[in-house]
Design a protein around this motif. Structure first.
Motif, PDB file in Angstrom:
ATOM      1  N   ALA A 233       0.834  -1.213   0.000  1.00 33.30           N
ATOM      2  CA  ALA A 233       0.000   0.000   0.000  1.00 33.30           C
ATOM      3  C   ALA A 233       0.860   1.250   0.000  1.00 33.30           C
ATOM      4  N   TRP A 234       1.983   1.211   0.706  1.00 26.76           N
ATOM      5  CA  TRP A 234       2.896   2.353   0.734  1.00 26.76           C
ATOM      6  C   TRP A 234       3.648   2.474  -0.586  1.00 26.76           C
ATOM      7  N   GLU A 235       3.995   1.341  -1.173  1.00 32.94           N
ATOM      8  CA  GLU A 235       4.746   1.369  -2.432  1.00 32.94           C
ATOM      9  C   GLU A 235       3.917   1.914  -3.586  1.00 32.94           C
ATOM     10  N   GLU A 236       2.600   1.898  -3.454  1.00 32.30           N
ATOM     11  CA  GLU A 236       1.724   2.429  -4.497  1.00 32.30           C
ATOM     12  C   GLU A 236       1.496   3.937  -4.363  1.00 32.30           C
ATOM     13  N   THR A 237       2.018   4.552  -3.315  1.00 32.32           N
ATOM     14  CA  THR A 237       1.864   5.994  -3.120  1.00 32.32           C
ATOM     15  C   THR A 237       2.920   6.752  -3.929  1.00 32.32           C
ATOM     16  N   VAL A 238       2.899   8.088  -3.797  1.00 28.36           N
ATOM     17  CA  VAL A 238       3.881   8.923  -4.507  1.00 28.36           C
ATOM     18  C   VAL A 238       5.252   8.886  -3.842  1.00 28.36           C
ATOM     19  N   ILE A 239       5.364   8.257  -2.695  1.00 26.55           N
ATOM     20  CA  ILE A 239       6.641   8.233  -1.965  1.00 26.55           C
ATOM     21  C   ILE A 239       7.704   7.494  -2.782  1.00 26.55           C
ATOM     22  N   THR A 240       8.871   8.121  -2.908  1.00 29.79           N
ATOM     23  CA  THR A 240       9.996   7.480  -3.595  1.00 29.79           C
ATOM     24  C   THR A 240      11.073   7.020  -2.610  1.00 29.79           C
ATOM     25  N   THR A 241      11.138   7.673  -1.437  1.00 26.66           N
ATOM     26  CA  THR A 241      12.115   7.294  -0.409  1.00 26.66           C
ATOM     27  C   THR A 241      11.441   7.282   0.947  1.00 26.66           C
ATOM     28  N   LEU A 242      11.615   6.200   1.678  1.00 24.45           N
ATOM     29  CA  LEU A 242      11.083   6.064   3.028  1.00 24.45           C
ATOM     30  C   LEU A 242      12.191   6.414   4.014  1.00 24.45           C
ATOM     31  N   LEU A 243      11.973   7.433   4.847  1.00 20.85           N
ATOM     32  CA  LEU A 243      12.976   7.864   5.819  1.00 20.85           C
ATOM     33  C   LEU A 243      12.664   7.254   7.179  1.00 20.85           C
ATOM     34  N   VAL A 244      13.612   6.504   7.716  1.00 21.63           N
ATOM     35  CA  VAL A 244      13.407   5.796   8.978  1.00 21.63           C
ATOM     36  C   VAL A 244      14.430   6.273  10.003  1.00 21.63           C
ATOM     37  N   GLN A 245      14.147   5.975  11.275  1.00 26.24           N
ATOM     38  CA  GLN A 245      15.043   6.369  12.363  1.00 26.24           C
ATOM     39  C   GLN A 245      15.387   5.156  13.211  1.00 26.24           C
ATOM     40  N   GLY A 246      16.301   5.375  14.161  1.00 29.57           N
ATOM     41  CA  GLY A 246      16.640   4.309  15.094  1.00 29.57           C
ATOM     42  C   GLY A 246      18.128   4.053  15.192  1.00 29.57           C
ATOM     43  N   ASP A 247      18.489   3.050  15.993  1.00 20.05           N
ATOM     44  CA  ASP A 247      19.892   2.704  16.182  1.00 20.05           C
ATOM     45  C   ASP A 247      20.347   1.715  15.106  1.00 20.05           C
ATOM     46  N   VAL A 248      21.536   1.187  15.278  1.00 21.59           N
ATOM     47  CA  VAL A 248      22.103   0.254  14.299  1.00 21.59           C
ATOM     48  C   VAL A 248      21.190  -0.952  14.086  1.00 21.59           C
ATOM     49  N   ASN A 249      20.667  -1.491  15.176  1.00 22.54           N
ATOM     50  CA  ASN A 249      19.804  -2.666  15.050  1.00 22.54           C
ATOM     51  C   ASN A 249      18.530  -2.348  14.265  1.00 22.54           C
ATOM     52  N   ALA A 250      17.971  -1.163  14.503  1.00 21.36           N
ATOM     53  CA  ALA A 250      16.771  -0.759  13.768  1.00 21.36           C
ATOM     54  C   ALA A 250      17.071  -0.618  12.282  1.00 21.36           C
ATOM     55  N   VAL A 251      18.223  -0.044  11.962  1.00 19.51           N
ATOM     56  CA  VAL A 251      18.626   0.113  10.560  1.00 19.51           C
ATOM     57  C   VAL A 251      18.741  -1.256   9.890  1.00 19.51           C
ATOM     58  N   ARG A 252      19.326  -2.210  10.593  1.00 22.15           N
ATOM     59  CA  ARG A 252      19.482  -3.552  10.030  1.00 22.15           C
ATOM     60  C   ARG A 252      18.137  -4.244   9.831  1.00 22.15           C
ATOM     61  N   LYS A 253      17.224  -4.070  10.790  1.00 18.37           N
ATOM     62  CA  LYS A 253      15.904  -4.697  10.667  1.00 18.37           C
ATOM     63  C   LYS A 253      15.123  -4.125   9.487  1.00 18.37           C
ATOM     64  N   VAL A 254      15.217  -2.812   9.303  1.00 15.71           N
ATOM     65  CA  VAL A 254      14.519  -2.194   8.178  1.00 15.71           C
ATOM     66  C   VAL A 254      15.098  -2.668   6.855  1.00 15.71           C
ATOM     67  N   ALA A 255      16.446  -2.721   6.789  1.00 16.95           N
ATOM     68  CA  ALA A 255      17.076  -3.198   5.566  1.00 16.95           C
ATOM     69  C   ALA A 255      16.650  -4.628   5.244  1.00 16.95           C
ATOM     70  N   GLU A 256      16.492  -5.434   6.256  1.00  9.92           N
ATOM     71  CA  GLU A 256      16.058  -6.826   6.063  1.00  9.92           C
ATOM     72  C   GLU A 256      14.623  -6.882   5.544  1.00  9.92           C
ATOM     73  N   LEU A 257      13.769  -5.991   6.079  1.00 10.15           N
ATOM     74  CA  LEU A 257      12.379  -5.951   5.612  1.00 10.15           C
ATOM     75  C   LEU A 257      12.275  -5.639   4.122  1.00 10.15           C
ATOM     76  N   PHE A 258      13.171  -4.787   3.639  1.00  9.35           N
ATOM     77  CA  PHE A 258      13.096  -4.333   2.261  1.00  9.35           C
ATOM     78  C   PHE A 258      13.999  -5.124   1.321  1.00  9.35           C
ATOM     79  N   SER A 259      14.652  -6.144   1.831  1.00  8.86           N
ATOM     80  CA  SER A 259      15.566  -6.910   0.994  1.00  8.86           C
ATOM     81  C   SER A 259      14.806  -7.883   0.091  1.00  8.86           C
TER      82      SER A 259
END
Length: 340
Positions: free
Chosen positions: A314-340
């Protein structure tokens, strides 16, 4: 949809773990890293400091407040950081709000859209190394009066690129249309698939104006969207509620809070009124508790990884081209895994 990392605001000091998270985001192939400023830390110094340890990730401000610097100073900063980063800089600008503009910077706030138009015009002239002359309603270069010795100047430094991408923060439809008309990208703060049609229409109005620089096909939209992987949805929402209560209740006066208006537009008019009333009355705890979980889920991706993956289309169908996320190193890794 690309990934960006937002370092967020400082509190009493630098956010813990951000330096490591920036380096990890660069290693994991995130597209961009963004810094913020309100009325404490500035956006440029941390970006240069943390960005110096990176190799590929784009370095951007979200946002650099226009009232904090003259347009010439903003152009100088853009030229400087673009050189130091090897052409990786992106300039995110925003008008902020009247409480900060008038209370902190001592500048007038009225007519921010017209002021923004002049500001960006001057920044582009500086970055392109043009001789800068501008006699507008808000900015005059050279200054008429004073010592009477001002003359048109151009940057002593040759820019690495004749243009740097300029993003404009905007929440209301008129400002969003302005971003589509004069900027290279838009920085929405509170986005949801629910309002995608509303903002597509605002963007289309700007793209249709004479002299517009882009169409939707080559326009960037970098949206700050909390992403929190957690087994319990309610507990995940508890991490987001204080931020929403702050923006709805405390980031602007009653009747002049653009953040509150953006969230109310999702269908939460009554809830926003209650949160704002509680917050302004000093009952922050109750204001936070009054943020409904469904509001959080409309504005964020929270819960177990499988739930977030189900919601991503649903988010990928919007006009958004870049999703900006926050958090520590572990959060960054979890997000990268979600989008892999």
């Amino acid at each position: 949809m690309k990934l960006g990392y937002h370092t967020g605001y400082w509190s009493s000091g630098p956010p813990a773990g951000v330096a490591e998270a920036v380096i990890e985001a660069d290693r994991l192939g995130f597209d961009s890293v963004w810094t913020a400023e309100a009325y404490g830390s500035d956006a440029l110094t941390p970006l240069a400091w943390w960005g110096a340890a990176t190799k590929n990730i784009k370095l951007a401000t979200n946002i650099m407040q226009m009232s904090a610097r003259t347009p010439a100073a903003a152009g100088m900063a853009a030229i400087t950081l673009d050189h130091l980063s090897g052409g990786r800089f992106m300039l995110g600008l925003g008008a902020s709000g009247p409480q900060v503009v008038e209370g902190w910077y001592g500048q007038p706030y009225p007519r921010p859209l017209a002021r923004t138009r002049e500001y960006i015009d001057i920044v582009r002239k500086v970055v392109a190394r043009e001789t800068v002359e501008h006699q507008g309603e808000f900015f005059q270069l050279p200054y008429p009066g004073g010592a009477g010795l001002g003359k048109p100047l151009k940057s002593t430094v040759h820019p690495l690129r004749p243009e740097v991408p300029i993003f404009l923060a905007a929440e209301g439809p008129k400002n969003v249309a302005l971003a589509a008309e004069i900027a290279d990208g838009w920085l929405p703060l509170f986005y949801s698939p629910k309002v995608d049609g509303f903002f597509r229409a605002a963007l289309a109005e700007g793209f249709g104006r004479p002299g517009a620089r882009h169409t939707l096909d080559d326009f960037e939209v970098a949206a700050s969207v909390p992403v929190l992987v957690h087994d319990d949805v309610e507990q995940a929402a508890d991490f987001i509620r204080p931020m929403l209560a702050l923006y709805i209740g405390g980031m602007g006066a009653k009747g002049a809070n653009f953040h509150r208006d953006a969230i109310a537009r999702l269908g939460y008019e009554a809830e926003c009124d209650r949160i704002q009333d509680l917050y302004l009355a000093g009952d922050k705890k109750s204001a936070i508790a009054a943020v409904p979980t469904r509001m959080v889920e409309d504005l964020a991706l929270i819960g177990p990884a499988a739930k977030i993956r189900d919601e991503l289309p649903a988010w990928e169908e919007t006009v958004i081209t870049t999703l900006l996320v926050q958090g520590d190193v572990n959060a960054v890794r979890k997000v990268a895994e979600l989008f892999s």
